[in-house]
Design a protein around this motif. Structure first.
Motif, mmCIF file in Angstrom:
data_model
loop_
_atom_site.group_PDB
_atom_site.id
_atom_site.type_symbol
_atom_site.label_atom_id
_atom_site.label_comp_id
_atom_site.label_asym_id
_atom_site.label_seq_id
_atom_site.Cartn_x
_atom_site.Cartn_y
_atom_site.Cartn_z
ATOM 1 N N PHE A 30 -23.048 -31.544 25.881
ATOM 2 C CA PHE A 30 -21.634 -31.877 25.714
ATOM 3 C C PHE A 30 -21.080 -32.408 27.028
ATOM 4 O O PHE A 30 -21.499 -31.980 28.118
ATOM 5 C CB PHE A 30 -20.839 -30.634 25.292
ATOM 6 N N GLU A 86 -15.890 -32.223 25.699
ATOM 7 C CA GLU A 86 -16.516 -31.704 24.474
ATOM 8 C C GLU A 86 -16.840 -30.224 24.614
ATOM 9 O O GLU A 86 -16.741 -29.453 23.643
ATOM 10 C CB GLU A 86 -17.783 -32.512 24.179
ATOM 11 N N ALA A 100 -15.674 -27.468 22.112
ATOM 12 C CA ALA A 100 -16.671 -26.621 21.449
ATOM 13 C C ALA A 100 -16.397 -25.151 21.717
ATOM 14 O O ALA A 100 -16.480 -24.308 20.812
ATOM 15 C CB ALA A 100 -18.069 -26.994 21.934
ATOM 16 N N LEU A 108 -15.963 -28.097 10.338
ATOM 17 C CA LEU A 108 -16.625 -29.378 10.604
ATOM 18 C C LEU A 108 -16.562 -30.313 9.392
ATOM 19 O O LEU A 108 -16.493 -31.539 9.550
ATOM 20 C CB LEU A 108 -18.092 -29.135 10.989
ATOM 21 N N LEU A 150 -14.816 -33.524 18.323
ATOM 22 C CA LEU A 150 -16.280 -33.487 18.447
ATOM 23 C C LEU A 150 -16.950 -34.499 17.514
ATOM 24 O O LEU A 150 -18.028 -35.008 17.808
ATOM 25 C CB LEU A 150 -16.800 -32.076 18.139
ATOM 26 N N LEU A 151 -16.323 -34.780 16.375
ATOM 27 C CA LEU A 151 -16.913 -35.701 15.394
ATOM 28 C C LEU A 151 -16.260 -37.076 15.425
ATOM 29 O O LEU A 151 -16.401 -37.855 14.477
ATOM 30 C CB LEU A 151 -16.786 -35.108 13.975
ATOM 31 N N THR A 202 -22.226 -34.557 11.004
ATOM 32 C CA THR A 202 -21.655 -33.211 10.921
ATOM 33 C C THR A 202 -22.746 -32.147 11.040
ATOM 34 O O THR A 202 -22.588 -31.141 11.743
ATOM 35 C CB THR A 202 -20.910 -33.042 9.583
ATOM 36 N N ASP A 231 -25.652 -32.534 12.473
ATOM 37 C CA ASP A 231 -26.156 -32.568 13.850
ATOM 38 C C ASP A 231 -25.222 -31.812 14.787
ATOM 39 O O ASP A 231 -25.662 -31.056 15.659
ATOM 40 C CB ASP A 231 -26.303 -34.025 14.283
ATOM 41 N N MET A 232 -23.904 -32.005 14.603
ATOM 42 C CA MET A 232 -22.941 -31.301 15.447
ATOM 43 C C MET A 232 -23.006 -29.787 15.204
ATOM 44 O O MET A 232 -22.880 -28.985 16.149
ATOM 45 C CB MET A 232 -21.523 -31.829 15.161
ATOM 46 N N ARG A 240 -25.850 -28.420 17.194
ATOM 47 C CA ARG A 240 -25.525 -28.356 18.627
ATOM 48 C C ARG A 240 -24.584 -27.187 18.935
ATOM 49 O O ARG A 240 -24.737 -26.491 19.942
ATOM 50 C CB ARG A 240 -24.893 -29.684 19.049
ATOM 51 N N ASN A 272 -32.186 -34.511 14.003
ATOM 52 C CA ASN A 272 -30.965 -35.318 13.899
ATOM 53 C C ASN A 272 -31.231 -36.808 13.775
ATOM 54 O O ASN A 272 -30.307 -37.615 13.854
ATOM 55 C CB ASN A 272 -30.068 -35.057 15.120
#
Length: 521
Positions: A149, A153, A157, A182, A194-195, A204, A206-207, A210, A270
């Motif tokens: 990040f 970010e 997060a 999300l 974040l998205l 989404t 993938d996030m 993370r 991802n």
């Protein structure tokens, strides 16, 4: 000592034969019946895009390393395109490591214009006939990685994780709360930020991975399809988490924990399903269609990919004509074992040791009723000639030669007459073993002279009865399938024959014959 050796040999033969049989039937999945069917799945991916007149390179994730399934019959179709395969890690980077998560196909072309169509086709063959609904998790636990990040970010997060953590109690409530934010980022500023550059389902997921790593929870995304008939199958996304020494599967679409059903993994990580450079308007259409095939053919095709050595040293590696021959030859030991049992345990006497088995083998071609009639005609006519030859006082070998010549003439005559009369089945009399017939006629004649007609007819009937029973056993499709697919069962037959060979008790026919004496005793 001999008895102990025999028991040891029998035990070894039984263990070896039944052990190999069990491994092939219950581990490799060879079917126990010839009629058994299994369901396979034909999967096709259609990749289309608009080429821009420059060098083109398109990639597509391929089906590989599926627990419970074997991927066979893979085809990559692209007009004038070069094709390469590459290993890919979960983060999308290409690697040469054997433990890479995914295998991608790479189509390339120096230049292309207008609409391009590429196809990937494969078959999913189940490793077991009966589908298992349990999900097979990967052996390796995903390690925690840096979510990478930016400073902003990381603040977003941290804020999002703190908010989710305050409204959850455990992993079963934490993950749904996180995915809820999300999946609807517009209602949550931190999630929206974040998205901001990747607001789609794959982004989404993938996030989420993370953020879970950011929270100290090892996780990875799993993407695949559901095995139902479809011409436009959708990619399903799951989260695979490892928490408190236990795996958890989270359905991204439903927002709940569960176990994938009829779901096969296409790829992990991802990376996207497909990419293209030198083109635009990329579209991938997935089709899933089931097909019912022979379970035996499915196992053979699957082993040709996963364990070719097993097939190389099996009957399935022989030419088809040789396989057809062995399907018949391998039945002879079944008839022989039955003959040994009927002679040594039941007490039925026959002409010759293996004559009934060979006659039964001929019955497979002539059919039982026609075989009995043709066999009886040849024996009766041949015996009549043989009894006449007795008056000529010939030596043994010339007399046998005369009988053989007569038998051949009788077989030819029966074939011609039956064919003329419109009974083509009579031509099959040529399939009888003529030497065996000649020897049988000779033995009947000798017994006729020495013990009388009654004893000769009785033993002839016994031979025919054994031949009929052997025919029933040798024409059974279930036995034919078992012996050909599992030839190691001959070790069991050998063990049984050795056991019968040491049997010295009363035969059943003897007990019946001397029942009055036994009652008095």
């Amino acid at each position: 000592m001999n008895s102990i050796q025999l028991k040891i040999i029998v035990a070894l033969l039984l263990c070896l034969g039944l052990g190999i049989f069990s491994y092939k039937a219950f581990v490799l999945g060879f079917p126990l019946t010839a009629e058994e069917q299994t369901e396979i799945w034909n999967v096709e991916a259609h990749v289309s895009f608009e080429a821009e007149g420059s060098p083109v390179k398109a990639t597509l994730q391929t089906l590989n390393r599926l627990p419970g399934y074997t991927v066979t019959d893979e085809y990559f179709i692209g007009d004038d395109y070069g094709l390469l395969h590459a290993l890919q890690l979960a983060d999308g980077t290409l690697q040469q490591e054997k433990n890479a998560e995914n295998i991608i196909a790479i189509w390339s072309r120096r230049t292309a214009k207008s609409k391009q169509d590429l196809f990937y086709s494969a078959r999913l063959r189940p490793k077991k006939t009966h589908r298992e609904e349990s999900w097979v998790h990967p052996v390796e636990i995903p390690t925690l990685s840096d979510p990478q990040f930016t400073e902003a970010e990381q603040v977003a997060a941290n804020s999002l994780i703190t908010e989710v953590g305050s409204e959850s109690a455990d992993i079963e409530t934490f993950v749904p709360q996180l995915m809820k934010r999300l999946m609807k980022p517009k209602a949550h500023q931190d999630a929206a930020y974040l998205l901001r550059d990747n607001e789609n389902t794959l982004g989404t997921v993938d996030m989420a991975v993370r953020l879970l790593h950011f929270s100290g929870i090892p996780a990875q995304s799993v993407h695949g399809i559901t095995l139902i008939t479809s011409t436009n199958a959708a990619i399903k996304h799951w989260l695979e988490l490892y928490h408190n020494d236990k795996w958890h599967m989270f359905d991204v679409t439903k927002g709940t924990f569960g176990t994938p059903v009829n779901f096969v993994t296409w790829w992990r990580g991802n990376a996207p399903l497909a990419t293209v450079s030198g083109g635009k308007n990329l579209n991938v259409t997935l089709s899933v269609v089931p097909a019912t095939v022979s379970a035996l053919g499915n196992v053979v095709d699957r082993l040709a990919v996963t364990a070719p050595t097993i097939l190389e040293f099996s009957l399935f590696n022989l030419p088809v004509q040789a396989q057809a021959t062995y399907r018949v030859i391998l039945l002879i030991p079944i008839g022989v074992l039955l003959l040994v049992f009927l002679r040594n345990v039941i007490g039925i006497t026959t002409f010759g040791t293996f004559m009934p088995v060979l006659i039964a083998l001929s019955f497979r071609e002539t059919q039982l009723l026609w075989g009995l009639c043709l066999f009886s005609i040849v024996i009766i006519l041949g015996l009549a000639v043989r009894l006449y030859l007795e008056h000529l006082k010939l030596l043994l070998v010339p007399r046998l030669a005369c009988v053989l010549i007569v038998v051949v003439l009788l077989m030819a005559g029966i074939s011609i007459i039956s064919f003329k009369l419109g009974f083509p089945r009579g031509v099959s009399v040529s399939l009888f073993p003529m030497v065996i017939l000649s020897m049988t006629i000779e033995r009947i004649s000798v017994m006729w002279d020495e013990l009388g007609a009654g004893k000769a007819i009785q033993q002839c009937i016994g031979s025919m009865a054994v031949a009929v029973l052997a025919y029933i056993a040798m024409s059974n499709l279930f036995i034919e399938h078992l012996i050909f697919v599992f030839p190691e069962l001959f070790l069991v037959l050998l063990a049984l024959t050795l056991m019968i060979g040491r049997y010295t008790g009363f035969r059943l026919m003897d007990l019946i014959r001397f029942r009055a004496f036994l009652k008095e005793g």
